[in-house]
Design a protein around this motif. Structure first.
Motif, PDB file in Angstrom:
ATOM      1  N   PRO A   7       0.828  -1.204   0.000  1.00  0.00           N
ATOM      2  CA  PRO A   7       0.000   0.000   0.000  1.00  0.00           C
ATOM      3  C   PRO A   7       0.863   1.254   0.000  1.00  0.00           C
ATOM      4  O   PRO A   7       1.834   1.344   0.755  1.00  0.00           O
ATOM      5  N   ASP A   9       0.312   5.554  -0.396  1.00  0.00           N
ATOM      6  CA  ASP A   9      -0.536   6.723  -0.595  1.00  0.00           C
ATOM      7  C   ASP A   9       0.119   7.570  -1.674  1.00  0.00           C
ATOM      8  O   ASP A   9       1.251   8.041  -1.502  1.00  0.00           O
ATOM      9  N   GLU A  10      -0.561   7.746  -2.796  1.00  0.00           N
ATOM     10  CA  GLU A  10       0.059   8.414  -3.943  1.00  0.00           C
ATOM     11  C   GLU A  10       0.409   9.881  -3.692  1.00  0.00           C
ATOM     12  O   GLU A  10       1.134  10.483  -4.461  1.00  0.00           O
ATOM     13  N   ARG A  11      -0.059  10.444  -2.594  1.00  0.00           N
ATOM     14  CA  ARG A  11       0.240  11.843  -2.275  1.00  0.00           C
ATOM     15  C   ARG A  11       1.537  12.005  -1.501  1.00  0.00           C
ATOM     16  O   ARG A  11       1.931  13.113  -1.174  1.00  0.00           O
ATOM     17  N   THR A  12       2.222  10.916  -1.189  1.00  0.00           N
ATOM     18  CA  THR A  12       3.403  10.979  -0.336  1.00  0.00           C
ATOM     19  C   THR A  12       4.701  11.008  -1.140  1.00  0.00           C
ATOM     20  O   THR A  12       4.735  10.664  -2.318  1.00  0.00           O
ATOM     21  N   ARG A  34      -5.358   2.747  -2.877  1.00  0.00           N
ATOM     22  CA  ARG A  34      -5.166   2.948  -1.445  1.00  0.00           C
ATOM     23  C   ARG A  34      -5.493   1.691  -0.645  1.00  0.00           C
ATOM     24  O   ARG A  34      -6.246   0.826  -1.086  1.00  0.00           O
ATOM     25  N   GLU A  35      -4.920   1.613   0.530  1.00  0.00           N
ATOM     26  CA  GLU A  35      -5.211   0.538   1.468  1.00  0.00           C
ATOM     27  C   GLU A  35      -6.602   0.789   2.040  1.00  0.00           C
ATOM     28  O   GLU A  35      -6.911   1.902   2.454  1.00  0.00           O
ATOM     29  N   ALA A  36      -7.457  -0.212   2.039  1.00  0.00           N
ATOM     30  CA  ALA A  36      -8.817  -0.036   2.555  1.00  0.00           C
ATOM     31  C   ALA A  36      -9.337  -1.343   3.145  1.00  0.00           C
ATOM     32  O   ALA A  36      -9.050  -2.423   2.627  1.00  0.00           O
ATOM     33  N   GLU A  60     -14.194   3.721  -3.693  1.00  0.00           N
ATOM     34  CA  GLU A  60     -13.094   3.050  -4.387  1.00  0.00           C
ATOM     35  C   GLU A  60     -13.019   3.456  -5.858  1.00  0.00           C
ATOM     36  O   GLU A  60     -12.563   2.714  -6.701  1.00  0.00           O
ATOM     37  N   GLN A  62     -10.999   5.203  -7.315  1.00  0.00           N
ATOM     38  CA  GLN A  62      -9.661   5.317  -7.864  1.00  0.00           C
ATOM     39  C   GLN A  62      -9.334   4.164  -8.812  1.00  0.00           C
ATOM     40  O   GLN A  62      -8.323   4.197  -9.491  1.00  0.00           O
TER      41      GLN A  62
END
Length: 73
Positions: A7, A9-12, A34-36, A60, A62
């Motif tokens: 997992p 987070d594409e914003r990191t 994302r992890e869910a 979901e 994405q």
């Protein structure tokens, strides 16, 4: 072949570094998922996001860019 799930987070910053690394290897990145908890619950029942009604998995969304990428291939 064993699948690896990581997992991210594409914003990191780590996602940016991972994308740069994979780009350097010539590995295409279709997107990040994302992890869910929903994935764990569904897999425990032998189901996927596509086996349940859309309102249950609306968060979901994405997945659409990934599906578009696969369809283009």
């Amino acid at each position: 072949m064993e699948r690896t799930r990581m997992p991210v987070d594409e914003r990191t910053r780590s996602a940016q570094q991972l994308r740069a690394y994979l780009d350097g290897l010539g590995v295409p990145v279709a997107g990040f998922v994302r992890e869910a908890q929903v994935y764990r619950h569904l897999s425990a029942q032998g189901l996927t996001l596509f086996d349940v009604r859309p309102p249950q998995v609306v968060r979901e969304a994405q997945w659409q860019p990934l599906l578009d990428w696969v369809d283009a291939r």
